[in-house]
Design an enzyme around this catalytic site. Structure first.
Site, PDB file in Angstrom:
ATOM      1  N   GLY A  95      68.454  22.797 127.388  1.00 23.90           N
ATOM      2  CA  GLY A  95      67.070  23.181 127.690  1.00 23.90           C
ATOM      3  C   GLY A  95      66.973  23.725 129.098  1.00 23.90           C
ATOM      4  O   GLY A  95      67.982  24.087 129.713  1.00 23.90           O
ATOM      5  N   ASN A  96      65.781  23.836 129.614  1.00 22.60           N
ATOM      6  CA  ASN A  96      65.607  24.287 130.999  1.00 22.60           C
ATOM      7  C   ASN A  96      64.348  23.651 131.584  1.00 22.60           C
ATOM      8  O   ASN A  96      63.639  22.922 130.893  1.00 22.60           O
ATOM      9  CB  ASN A  96      65.564  25.813 131.070  1.00 22.60           C
ATOM     10  CG  ASN A  96      64.430  26.377 130.235  1.00 22.60           C
ATOM     11  OD1 ASN A  96      63.263  26.139 130.523  1.00 22.60           O
ATOM     12  ND2 ASN A  96      64.779  27.116 129.183  1.00 22.60           N
ATOM     13  N   HIS A  97      64.099  23.928 132.860  1.00 18.87           N
ATOM     14  CA  HIS A  97      63.031  23.229 133.587  1.00 18.87           C
ATOM     15  C   HIS A  97      61.647  23.841 133.419  1.00 18.87           C
ATOM     16  O   HIS A  97      60.713  23.431 134.113  1.00 18.87           O
ATOM     17  CB  HIS A  97      63.362  23.180 135.090  1.00 18.87           C
ATOM     18  CG  HIS A  97      64.525  22.303 135.409  1.00 18.87           C
ATOM     19  ND1 HIS A  97      64.523  20.960 135.151  1.00 18.87           N
ATOM     20  CD2 HIS A  97      65.736  22.594 135.936  1.00 18.87           C
ATOM     21  CE1 HIS A  97      65.672  20.443 135.515  1.00 18.87           C
ATOM     22  NE2 HIS A  97      66.434  21.418 135.999  1.00 18.87           N
ATOM     23  N   SER A  98      61.478  24.800 132.537  1.00 19.19           N
ATOM     24  CA  SER A  98      60.153  25.427 132.409  1.00 19.19           C
ATOM     25  C   SER A  98      59.106  24.373 132.037  1.00 19.19           C
ATOM     26  O   SER A  98      59.306  23.566 131.131  1.00 19.19           O
ATOM     27  CB  SER A  98      60.210  26.508 131.326  1.00 19.19           C
ATOM     28  OG  SER A  98      58.893  26.898 131.002  1.00 19.19           O
ATOM     29  N   ALA A 118      60.409  30.379 128.413  1.00 24.55           N
ATOM     30  CA  ALA A 118      61.782  30.456 128.918  1.00 24.55           C
ATOM     31  C   ALA A 118      62.690  30.054 127.757  1.00 24.55           C
ATOM     32  O   ALA A 118      63.097  28.898 127.630  1.00 24.55           O
ATOM     33  CB  ALA A 118      61.949  29.511 130.098  1.00 24.55           C
TER      34      ALA A 118
END
Ligand code: CTP
Length: 403
Positions: A212-215, A280
Site C-alpha cells: 500500500g502507500n501513505h495516501s 494513489a
C-alpha cells in the site's frame, strides 16, 4: 447536508405579528449549519425579543445604529453586516418596510443594511389581506424583484386581524426549503455528475499483508465535498481511508485494490461529465496471492510483482464527452513528466504536485499545485489547505466545462 451549511445568513425582521415566527427561522438556519446574525427594525422588538434571537443565533442582535444607553457605544456598522452576509432574508417584511426598501429609504439599521448588502436578498411579506392586495404593495414587490431580490410569497390562511386570505408569512420550514431550492438551482455544477477516485489501494500479498502507500485520501474527499457543495452529484470511489464524508450529493463507494477501483470506475464512467483521478493507485501487485499466511523461513523472500491496470489511462482511452483530470506527483522534471502524462493518458487537465515543494504531498493538510491544461497552459497556486486547493481545482473544472 443542507446547501446552507457554512453560509452566513443575515436575517432582517420588521415589525409585524409574524415576527414571532422569526425565532423558529433562526433555529432552522442554525440547525442547517448556517451562521446567523439578526438585524431588526426598532418596533420589531415589540413582537419578539432580541434576547430570544441572540440566544438562538448565538450572536448579538442589532436594531439601531448605536446603543443609546451605552455612552461608550460603538457604531453598529451596516456596511460590515452587509458585506459579512452570503445571503440576506427579511422575514417578515411589512408593507412599510417593503415600501421603504423599494424606494431606497434608509431611516433604520435594517434598511441601511439592506442597501449595503451585495449578496442575494430574499424577502417574505406578511400583512393583512387588503394591504397585500394593494397596488402600492404589489408595486413595491415588483420593484424589489426588478432589483434582483427574491420574493417568498405570502400564503393564505387566518390572519391576525381575524380575516382569512392571502398575507400570512410563509411557514419557517417552507422559507428554508424555498431558499435551499433556489440556491441549489443556481449552483454552477447543478445537474453535473462527477466521478472522483481517492485514497490508496491495498494489493494483498496474503490474508494479512498488503502492498500500500501513505495516501490519506484527503485531497479526493475535499474535492468531493467542494464539487457537491456546488451542486454536483458525486461518485467518490475510495480506497481504504479513514476520511469521512456526510453529504447528500456524495455517494461513497469503498474499494480495496486497484482491480476493484478499475471496475467501479468503468461501471460509472459512461454516466459522468467529469472524472478526477486523485487516488494513489498501487502500480504493482503480487503476481500470486497466497491464500495462507506466508510463514517466515529465515531466508530472503522474493515477491514477484506484476503491473496493476492504469485506471486513468483506461478512462482516457475510452473518453467520449467526459472532462478527464489526473494527478501527477513528481520529484524531478516535474512539468515535463506531468505534461507527458497528460498527453499519454489523454487528459484535459493534470494537477501537478511536486514533492520538492515544502508542505505538498501525502498525508499533509496542505498542498501546492500547478494545473496544466491540454493546450499546455499553466496555472500556479500558492501553498494552501487541501480544502482550499480542492476548491481551486473544482473552479478550474467549472471553467473548462464552460470553455
Ligand atoms: N493512476 C491510475 N491508475 C494507476 C496508476 C495511476 O488511475 N494504476 C492515476 C492516478 O490516480 C493519478 C495519475 O494516474 O491521477 C498519475 O499517477 P502516477 O502513479 O504518478 O503516474 P504513472 O503513470 O503511474 O507514472 P509514474 O509512476 O512513473 O510516475
Amino acid at each position: 447536508m443542507s446547501v446552507l451549511s457554512g453560509k452566513k445568513i443575515l436575517l432582517g425582521i420588521s415589525a409585524g405579528i409574524a415576527a414571532y415566527k422569526a425565532a423558529n427561522l433562526v433555529r432552522l438556519f442554525i440547525k442547517s449549519g448556517a451562521d446567523v446574525q439578526v438585524v431588526m427594525t426598532p418596533d420589531a422588538k415589540e413582537f419578539v425579543t432580541p434576547l430570544t434571537l441572540s440566544t438562538l443565533s448565538k450572536n448579538p442582535v442589532y436594531s439601531s445604529f448605536y446603543n443609546e444607553e451605552d455612552e461608550n457605544a460603538m457604531w453598529n456598522n451596516h456596511v460590515d453586516l452587509g458585506i459579512w452576509a452570503d445571503l440576506m432574508i427579511i422575514a417578515p417584511v411589512t408593507a412599510n418596510t417593503l415600501s421603504k426598501m423599494a424606494n431606497g429609504s434608509c431611516d433604520n439599521l435594517l434598511l441601511a443594511t439592506y442597501l449595503s448588502a451585495k449578496c442575494p436578498v430574499y424577502f417574505a411579506p406578511a400583512m393583512d389581506l387588503d394591504m397585500y392586495k394593494h397596488s402600492s404593495t404589489k408595486s413595491s414587490i415588483s420593484k424589489l424583484t426588478s432589483y434582483g431580490n427574491i420574493c417568498i410569497p405570502a400564503t393564505s390562511g387566518e390572519l391576525a386581524s381575524g380575516l382569512e386570505g392571502e398575507g400570512r408569512l410563509a411557514e419557517p420550514e417552507d422559507i428554508l426549503k424555498f431558499i435551499e431550492k433556489d440556491l441549489c438551482s443556481k449552483l454552477p455544477l447543478r445537474g453535473k455528475k462527477i466521478l472522483i477516485t481517492a485514497g490508496p489501494t491495498y494489493e494483498a500479498i496474503d490474508p494479512v499483508r498488503f502492498i500500500g502507500n501513505h495516501s490519506s485520501g484527503k485531497m479526493g474527499f475535499e474535492m468531493a465535498k467542494a464539487a457537491a457543495n456546488l451542486g454536483a452529484e458525486v461518485k467518490l470511489i475510495s480506497g481504504p481511508s479513514s476520511q469521512k464524508i456526510n453529504h447528500s450529493f456524495v455517494h461513497r463507494i469503498d474499494v480495496t485494490n486497484a482491480e476493484d477501483m478499475y471496475l467501479a470506475c468503468h461501471e460509472h464512467y459512461d454516466n459522468v461529465d467529469v472524472a478526477i483521478c486523485s487516488a494513489a493507485v498501487a502500480d504493482y501487485k503480487p503476481a500470486n496471492l497466497s491464500t495462507q499466511k506466508i510463514k517466515k523461513k529465515g531466508s530472503n523472500l522474493t515477491l514477484e510483482l506484476i503491473p496493476t491496470k492504469d485506471i486513468l489511462a483506461s478512462l482516457g482511452a475510452h473518453k467520449k464527452k467526459q472532462l478527464l483530470v489526473g494527478f501527477a506527483l513528481e520529484t524531478n522534471n516535474e512539468r515535463e513528466n506531468a505534461t507527458e502524462k497528460l498527453k499519454r493518458k489523454n487528459l484535459d487537465l493534470i494537477v501537478l504536485n511536486s514533492l520538492n515543494d515544502h508542505g505538498a504531498g501525502f498525508a499533509l493538510d496542505t498542498n501546492k499545485i500547478t494545473i496544466i491544461d491540454k493546450n499546455l497552459n499553466l496555472q500556479n497556486f500558492e501553498l494552501k489547505s487541501k480544502a482550499a486547493v480542492a476548491k481551486d481545482i473544482i473552479q478550474v473544472v467549472i471553467k473548462e466545462l464552460h470553455a
